[in-house]
Design a protein around this motif. Structure first.
Motif, PDB file in Angstrom:
ATOM      1  N   PHE A 115       7.491  16.591 -10.692  1.00  0.00           N
ATOM      2  CA  PHE A 115       7.714  15.587 -11.789  1.00  0.00           C
ATOM      3  C   PHE A 115       7.063  14.182 -11.187  1.00  0.00           C
ATOM      4  CE2 PHE A 115      10.937  18.444 -13.152  1.00  0.00           C
ATOM      5  CZ  PHE A 115      10.886  18.172 -14.500  1.00  0.00           C
ATOM      6  N   GLN A 116       5.833  13.735 -12.114  1.00  0.00           N
ATOM      7  CA  GLN A 116       5.443  12.525 -11.904  1.00  0.00           C
ATOM      8  C   GLN A 116       6.475  11.135 -11.997  1.00  0.00           C
ATOM      9  OE1 GLN A 116       2.426  13.305 -10.667  1.00  0.00           O
ATOM     10  NE2 GLN A 116       2.175  11.251  -9.566  1.00  0.00           N
ATOM     11  N   LEU A 117       6.858  10.341 -11.128  1.00  0.00           N
ATOM     12  CA  LEU A 117       7.816   9.443 -11.142  1.00  0.00           C
ATOM     13  C   LEU A 117       6.937   8.153 -11.023  1.00  0.00           C
ATOM     14  CD1 LEU A 117      10.689   9.015 -12.468  1.00  0.00           C
ATOM     15  CD2 LEU A 117      11.551   9.177 -10.106  1.00  0.00           C
ATOM     16  N   GLY A 118       6.606   7.204 -11.688  1.00  0.00           N
ATOM     17  CA  GLY A 118       6.209   5.933 -11.464  1.00  0.00           C
ATOM     18  C   GLY A 118       7.189   4.949 -11.198  1.00  0.00           C
ATOM     19  N   PHE A 119       6.859   3.853 -10.937  1.00  0.00           N
ATOM     20  CA  PHE A 119       7.649   2.553 -10.904  1.00  0.00           C
ATOM     21  C   PHE A 119       6.800   1.422 -11.231  1.00  0.00           C
ATOM     22  CE2 PHE A 119       4.691   1.953  -7.209  1.00  0.00           C
ATOM     23  CZ  PHE A 119       5.264   0.885  -6.737  1.00  0.00           C
ATOM     24  N   THR A 120       7.553   0.377 -11.453  1.00  0.00           N
ATOM     25  CA  THR A 120       7.006  -1.240 -11.475  1.00  0.00           C
ATOM     26  C   THR A 120       7.978  -1.874 -10.422  1.00  0.00           C
ATOM     27  OG1 THR A 120       6.590  -0.670 -13.876  1.00  0.00           O
ATOM     28  CG2 THR A 120       6.814  -2.976 -13.062  1.00  0.00           C
ATOM     29  N   ALA A 121       7.253  -2.941  -9.626  1.00  0.00           N
ATOM     30  CA  ALA A 121       8.045  -3.675  -8.847  1.00  0.00           C
ATOM     31  C   ALA A 121       7.602  -5.313  -9.118  1.00  0.00           C
ATOM     32  CB  ALA A 121       7.583  -3.316  -7.339  1.00  0.00           C
ATOM     33  N   GLY A 122       8.595  -5.911  -8.844  1.00  0.00           N
ATOM     34  CA  GLY A 122       8.239  -7.625  -8.843  1.00  0.00           C
ATOM     35  C   GLY A 122       8.588  -8.012  -7.484  1.00  0.00           C
ATOM     36  N   ARG A 123       7.534  -8.892  -6.944  1.00  0.00           N
ATOM     37  CA  ARG A 123       7.722  -9.271  -5.523  1.00  0.00           C
ATOM     38  C   ARG A 123       7.705 -10.786  -5.302  1.00  0.00           C
ATOM     39  NH1 ARG A 123       2.043  -8.481  -2.378  1.00  0.00           N
ATOM     40  NH2 ARG A 123       2.192 -10.718  -2.840  1.00  0.00           N
TER      41      ARG A 123
ATOM     42  N   GLY B 221       3.487   0.658 -13.413  1.00  0.00           N
ATOM     43  CA  GLY B 221       2.885   1.311 -12.466  1.00  0.00           C
ATOM     44  C   GLY B 221       2.210   0.396 -11.687  1.00  0.00           C
ATOM     45  N   GLN B 222       2.856  -0.988 -11.513  1.00  0.00           N
ATOM     46  CA  GLN B 222       2.154  -1.926 -10.471  1.00  0.00           C
ATOM     47  C   GLN B 222       3.649  -2.686  -9.732  1.00  0.00           C
ATOM     48  OE1 GLN B 222       0.444  -5.185 -12.847  1.00  0.00           O
ATOM     49  NE2 GLN B 222       1.016  -4.284 -14.530  1.00  0.00           N
ATOM     50  N   ILE B 223       2.742  -3.589  -8.705  1.00  0.00           N
ATOM     51  CA  ILE B 223       3.480  -4.521  -8.101  1.00  0.00           C
ATOM     52  C   ILE B 223       3.074  -6.039  -8.790  1.00  0.00           C
ATOM     53  CG2 ILE B 223       4.167  -5.653  -5.863  1.00  0.00           C
ATOM     54  CD1 ILE B 223       3.254  -2.871  -4.519  1.00  0.00           C
ATOM     55  N   SER B 224       4.020  -6.535  -9.316  1.00  0.00           N
ATOM     56  CA  SER B 224       3.652  -7.764 -10.002  1.00  0.00           C
ATOM     57  C   SER B 224       4.123  -9.030  -9.012  1.00  0.00           C
ATOM     58  CB  SER B 224       4.520  -7.684 -11.391  1.00  0.00           C
ATOM     59  OG  SER B 224       4.041  -8.981 -11.942  1.00  0.00           O
ATOM     60  N   VAL B 225       3.437  -9.627  -8.695  1.00  0.00           N
ATOM     61  CA  VAL B 225       3.639 -11.044  -7.908  1.00  0.00           C
ATOM     62  C   VAL B 225       4.207 -12.195  -8.915  1.00  0.00           C
ATOM     63  CG1 VAL B 225       2.852 -12.443  -5.856  1.00  0.00           C
ATOM     64  CG2 VAL B 225       1.890 -10.137  -6.221  1.00  0.00           C
ATOM     65  N   PHE B 226       5.352 -12.725  -8.287  1.00  0.00           N
ATOM     66  CA  PHE B 226       5.762 -13.565  -8.903  1.00  0.00           C
ATOM     67  C   PHE B 226       5.122 -14.994  -8.788  1.00  0.00           C
ATOM     68  CE2 PHE B 226       8.150 -17.797  -9.151  1.00  0.00           C
ATOM     69  CZ  PHE B 226       8.947 -17.548 -10.485  1.00  0.00           C
ATOM     70  N   GLN B 227       4.847 -15.681 -10.229  1.00  0.00           N
ATOM     71  CA  GLN B 227       4.285 -16.952 -10.344  1.00  0.00           C
ATOM     72  C   GLN B 227       4.926 -17.769 -10.842  1.00  0.00           C
ATOM     73  OE1 GLN B 227       1.280 -17.148  -8.828  1.00  0.00           O
ATOM     74  NE2 GLN B 227       0.985 -15.116  -8.302  1.00  0.00           N
ATOM     75  N   PRO B 228       5.077 -18.891 -10.545  1.00  0.00           N
ATOM     76  CA  PRO B 228       5.874 -20.100 -11.207  1.00  0.00           C
ATOM     77  C   PRO B 228       5.809 -20.140 -12.723  1.00  0.00           C
ATOM     78  CG  PRO B 228       4.766 -21.086  -9.456  1.00  0.00           C
ATOM     79  CD  PRO B 228       4.278 -19.655  -9.577  1.00  0.00           C
ATOM     80  N   ALA B 229       4.509 -19.989 -13.425  1.00  0.00           N
ATOM     81  CA  ALA B 229       4.535 -20.035 -14.817  1.00  0.00           C
ATOM     82  C   ALA B 229       5.102 -18.758 -15.266  1.00  0.00           C
ATOM     83  CB  ALA B 229       2.864 -19.935 -15.178  1.00  0.00           C
ATOM     84  N   MET B 230       5.541 -17.778 -14.663  1.00  0.00           N
ATOM     85  CA  MET B 230       6.368 -16.650 -15.120  1.00  0.00           C
ATOM     86  C   MET B 230       7.903 -17.074 -15.743  1.00  0.00           C
ATOM     87  SD  MET B 230       5.405 -13.436 -12.952  1.00  0.00           S
ATOM     88  CE  MET B 230       3.895 -12.828 -12.749  1.00  0.00           C
ATOM     89  N   ALA B 231       8.424 -18.174 -14.909  1.00  0.00           N
ATOM     90  CA  ALA B 231       9.457 -18.491 -15.052  1.00  0.00           C
ATOM     91  C   ALA B 231       9.643 -19.332 -16.236  1.00  0.00           C
ATOM     92  CB  ALA B 231      10.187 -19.363 -13.954  1.00  0.00           C
ATOM     93  N   LYS B 232       8.766 -20.156 -16.678  1.00  0.00           N
ATOM     94  CA  LYS B 232       8.239 -20.810 -18.068  1.00  0.00           C
ATOM     95  C   LYS B 232       8.494 -19.691 -19.000  1.00  0.00           C
ATOM     96  CE  LYS B 232       6.143 -24.763 -16.069  1.00  0.00           C
ATOM     97  NZ  LYS B 232       4.706 -25.685 -15.707  1.00  0.00           N
TER      98      LYS B 232
ATOM     99  N   ASP C 159       0.955  -1.228  -0.139  1.00  0.00           N
ATOM    100  CA  ASP C 159       0.025   0.045  -0.129  1.00  0.00           C
ATOM    101  C   ASP C 159       1.131   1.337  -0.169  1.00  0.00           C
ATOM    102  OD1 ASP C 159      -2.336  -1.681   0.097  1.00  0.00           O
ATOM    103  OD2 ASP C 159      -2.614  -1.521   2.382  1.00  0.00           O
ATOM    104  N   HIS C 160       1.648   1.293   0.796  1.00  0.00           N
ATOM    105  CA  HIS C 160       2.494   2.572   1.081  1.00  0.00           C
ATOM    106  C   HIS C 160       3.730   2.554  -0.367  1.00  0.00           C
ATOM    107  CE1 HIS C 160       1.534   2.376   5.232  1.00  0.00           C
ATOM    108  NE2 HIS C 160       1.903   3.626   5.294  1.00  0.00           N
ATOM    109  N   LEU C 161       3.934   1.633  -0.997  1.00  0.00           N
ATOM    110  CA  LEU C 161       4.984   1.613  -2.117  1.00  0.00           C
ATOM    111  C   LEU C 161       3.942   2.381  -3.260  1.00  0.00           C
ATOM    112  CD1 LEU C 161       6.704  -1.612  -2.737  1.00  0.00           C
ATOM    113  CD2 LEU C 161       7.526   0.823  -2.716  1.00  0.00           C
ATOM    114  N   LEU C 162       2.730   1.867  -3.462  1.00  0.00           N
ATOM    115  CA  LEU C 162       1.925   2.484  -4.405  1.00  0.00           C
ATOM    116  C   LEU C 162       1.440   3.886  -4.058  1.00  0.00           C
ATOM    117  CD1 LEU C 162      -0.678  -0.724  -4.788  1.00  0.00           C
ATOM    118  CD2 LEU C 162       1.034   0.033  -6.355  1.00  0.00           C
ATOM    119  N   PHE C 163       1.483   4.319  -2.762  1.00  0.00           N
ATOM    120  CA  PHE C 163       1.218   5.661  -2.460  1.00  0.00           C
ATOM    121  C   PHE C 163       2.498   6.481  -2.706  1.00  0.00           C
ATOM    122  CE2 PHE C 163       1.120   9.291   0.801  1.00  0.00           C
ATOM    123  CZ  PHE C 163       0.229   9.660   0.340  1.00  0.00           C
ATOM    124  N   PHE C 164       3.572   6.213  -1.981  1.00  0.00           N
ATOM    125  CA  PHE C 164       4.846   7.052  -1.866  1.00  0.00           C
ATOM    126  C   PHE C 164       5.164   7.526  -3.253  1.00  0.00           C
ATOM    127  CE2 PHE C 164       5.618   5.808   2.723  1.00  0.00           C
ATOM    128  CZ  PHE C 164       5.268   7.205   3.114  1.00  0.00           C
TER     129      PHE C 164
END
Length: 563
Positions: free
Chosen positions: A259-267, A297-308, A242-247
C-alpha cells in the motif's frame, strides 16, 4: 552422703526438665519464625546468624537451618555484598536505629531480585546484643511499577514516546535554551486503510511507519491516531527532510499486499517559531494544514504569515456557525434541461452565503473549509430541509414541481443515522412530493463502509441518488454495478471544449457506453457553449446543465420557469 546424691539427682532431673522445656520452647519459637512468609533472621553483634527461618533457607537452597547458625554473610554471598551487609549491621549496632531500604538483591543462584529490607537492633536491657531483619521479595511490584512508568511515557502500540513525554522533553529543551527542530507528521488518507481492511491492518501500518521514523531520530513521539512528532538538532534538518520524503513515500506491506501511504508534515524551529511547547505545536499544526491544503505529500515549513491566515480561518469557522443560527445561507437553483428540446426537468440546489461584513462569499472559499472543520454536515442538513420546504411551497402555490437535487457531503453519509434521518424527513412530505427530492453525491464519498450502507438504505427506500463529478475519481466499476443509482453526472472537466478535444471525446464516449451498460441516464455539467451542447446531444447525452442554459437562479427566478 545419701542426701548429697539425692541433691545431685534432683539437680539433674531439674536440668533435664529445663533442657526438655527449652528444647520445646526453641521448637515453638522456630515454628513461629518459619511461619513468616518473608525472609527473617537474627545475628549476634559479630554478624553471625543465630536464627534463620525456612524462607531464608529456601532462597539459598539450604535444607537444614543449623548449617547457617554461627556463620556470617561471607558464607552465603560474594565478598563485596557480604561486606555491604556487614557494614549495615555495624551501623545499626552503633546507632541503635533501624534501617529500611529497597534495593536489588544479587542472588548468586537466581540472579537479581528487588528486596524490601528492614533491619532493627536487638536489645537486652540497655545493651544491643545483635540485629534482626526481615526481607520481602518485591520484584513483581517493581516490575509493575516499571511497566506503569513505561506506559506513562510510551505508546503501547508503536513503542514510541507519547504526548506526555513530548511535553516534558519540550519543556526541558526550552528551559535549557537548546535549539531544535520539530516535525509534526500526519499520514494522508490513513482512515481508508482502517475502513477497508480493519483496525488491525491500520495498527500494522502505524507500527511500520513508527519503525521508519525511529530510524531517523531517537526522539520520535506518537501523539495519537496517525499523528507523529520528531525532534532533532537544527544541523539534521536537511538529512531528516530528505529521509522523510524517501521513507514515507515507500509502500508498506499489509497482509502480503503493498500500500502506498503518503504523509504531510509541518516543520517549526525553536526559538524562531515559538517560545513555548504550545506555540511550537500550534504553529507546526498550522504549517501541516497549509501543506494539506496545497496538495499533501510535502513538508510545509512554518511562516509567520500562516498564523495570521489561521486566525482568519478561525474567524471564518466562527462566522460559518453563526451563519446557520442567523439564517445567512440560502439556496439557489440551477436548471437541468433535456438536451433535445431544452425542456426543464429539474434543479440542482446550490448553497450561497451572504455575510454582512464580507458580503457574498464564494462557495470555493467556504465549502472546502466547512468540510475540513465538519460544519458541512450541519450545513448539508439545512440545505436538505430548505429544499424540501421549497418543493412544498411551490406545490402549495399550484406550480408543477420538478425534482430538486441536493448535494450530500462525505461526512453526512458516514454518519450512522443519516439515512434513517433523511428518510424520516422526506416521509413528512405529501406522497406526491416525496420523489421530488434527489440526493447528489460524489464517488469519493463512498470510501467508507458506513457510507455504502447508508446509500443502500436510501435507495431501498426509493430515494433517487445521482453520482456527481463522474469521470474525475477512480471510477470503481465493481462498486458502480452494485449501487442503485438514478443518474451519472459528467464533470465539467470532461465537457470543456469537447468538440475540439479528441481525448475528451474518447473518454466521454467510453463513459457513455458504461452508463448505458449500467442502464443509467447521464447529466452533463458545466455546458457553457452551443457547440458543447450540440456535440453532447449528438452522442445521446440526455440531460445537461450549465451557463449556456442558465446560471443558478434565486428562488423567485426559478419559480418563473415552473409557470
Amino acid at each position: 552422703m545419701v542426701w548429697v546424691l539425692a541433691l545431685l539427682v534432683a539437680i539433674c532431673v531439674a536440668l533435664l526438665i529445663y533442657a526438655w522445656r527449652a528444647r520445646r520452647l526453641r521448637q515453638r519459637y522456630q515454628a513461629l519464625v518459619d511461619s513468616i512468609p518473608d525472609l527473617a533472621w537474627a545475628k549476634d553483634v559479630d554478624g553471625r546468624f543465630v536464627v534463620v527461618n525456612r524462607a531464608f533457607c529456601d532462597i539459598w537452597q539450604i535444607s537444614d537451618p543449623k548449617r547457617l547458625l554461627g556463620k556470617d554473610d561471607f558464607y552465603l554471598s560474594p565478598p563485596h555484598l557480604a561486606e555491604r551487609y556487614k557494614a549495615d549491621d555495624r551501623k545499626i549496632v552503633e546507632s541503635g536505629e533501624a534501617i529500611r531500604v529497597e534495593h536489588p538483591f544479587e542472588h548468586v543462584i537466581d540472579g537479581q531480585r528487588w528486596m524490601e529490607l528492614i533491619k532493627v537492633p536487638v536489645r537486652e536491657g540497655r545493651h544491643i546484643i545483635g540485629t534482626a531483619g526481615i526481607a520481602r521479595d518485591i520484584s513483581e511490584r517493581k516490575q509493575a511499577q516499571e511497566q506503569l512508568q513505561w506506559l506513562a511515557w510510551h505508546d503501547p502500540l508503536t513503542q514510541l514516546f507519547n504526548r506526555s513525554y513530548l511535553e516534558q522533553q519540550l519543556a526541558q529543551k526550552i528551559t535549557a535554551g537548546v535549539e531544535f527542530v520539530l516535525w509534526l507528521i500526519d499520514l494522508d488518507h490513513f482512515k481508508r486503510i482502517n475502513d477497508a481492511l480493519g483496525h488491525a491492518a491500520g495498527d500494522t501500518a502505524l507500527v511500520q511507519v513508527a519503525q521508519r521514523l525511529h530510524s531517523l531520530s531517537e526522539q520520535v513521539f506518537r501523539l495519537g491516531g496517525d499523528e507523529f512528532v520528531l525532534l532533532a538538532p537544527q544541523t539534521d534538518v536537511a538529512r531528516i527532510d530528505d529521509h522523510l520524503l524517501f521513507f514515507l513515500a515507500q509502500s508498506i506491506q499489509i497482509e502480503e499486499l503493498d500500500f502506498q501511504l503518503g504523509f504531510t508534515a509541518g516543520r517549526v524551529q525553536f526559538p524562531q517559531d515559538g517560545q513555548t511547547a504550545g506555540q511550537l505545536l500550534k504553529h507546526a499544526d498550522i504549517a501541516l494544514y497549509r501543506g494539506k491544503a496545497e496538495g499533501r505529500g510535502q513538508i510545509s515549513v512554518f511562516q509567520p504569515a500562516m498564523a495570521k491566515y489561521a486566525v482568519l480561518q478561525l474567524a471564518l469557522e466562527r462566522e460559518l456557525r453563526q451563519a446557520l443560527a442567523l439564517q445567512e445561507f440560502r439556496l439557489v437553483y440551477q436548471p437541468q434541461i433535456r438536451l433535445h428540446d431544452t425542456q426543464l426537468i429539474g434543479f440542482e440546489a446550490l448553497i450561497r452565503w451572504y455575510q454582512p461584513q464580507r458580503g457574498e462569499v464564494s462557495p470555493i472559499d467556504f465549502i472546502p473549509f466547512a468540510e475540513q472543520t465538519g460544519i458541512i454536515a450541519a450545513i448539508g442538513d439545512w440545505a436538505l430541509d430548505e429544499a424540501m420546504a421549497q418543493v412544498q411551497a411551490w406545490a402549495s402555490a399550484g406550480l408543477p414541481v420538478v425534482p430538486i437535487a441536493v448535494n450530500v457531503s462525505a461526512l453526512q453519509l458516514s454518519q450512522l443515522d443519516f439515512a434513517d434521518s433523511v428518510i424520516r424527513r422526506i416521509r413528512r412530505l405529501p406522497i406526491f412530493l416525496q420523489d421530488k427530492i434527489v440526493l447528489e453525491l460524489t464517488e469519493s464519498t463512498l470510501m467508507q463502509a458506513q457510507s455504502l450502507q447508508s446509500l443502500q438504505v436510501l435507495t431501498q427506500a426509493g430515494i433517487a441518488v445521482h453520482m456527481d463529478d463522474f469521470g474525475t475519481g477512480y471510477s470503481n466499476l465493481a462498486l458502480l454495478s452494485r449501487m442503485s443509482l438514478s443518474k451519472l453526472k459528467f464533470d465539467r472537466s470532461l465537457i470543456q471544449n469537447i468538440p475540439d478535444n479528441h481525448a475528451h471525446q474518447q473518454v466521454c464516449r467510453a463513459l457513455l457506453d458504461l452508463a448505458r451498460a449500467l442502464h443509467l441516464e447521464v447529466v452533463a455539467e458545466g455546458v457553457e457553449t452551443m457547440a458543447e451542447a450540440q456535440w453532447l446531444n449528438a452522442q445521446g447525452v440526455q440531460y445537461a446543465q450549465g451557463y449556456w442554459f442558465s446560471h443558478p437562479l434565486e428562488k423567485e427566478q426559478a419559480q418563473r420557469l415552473l409557470v
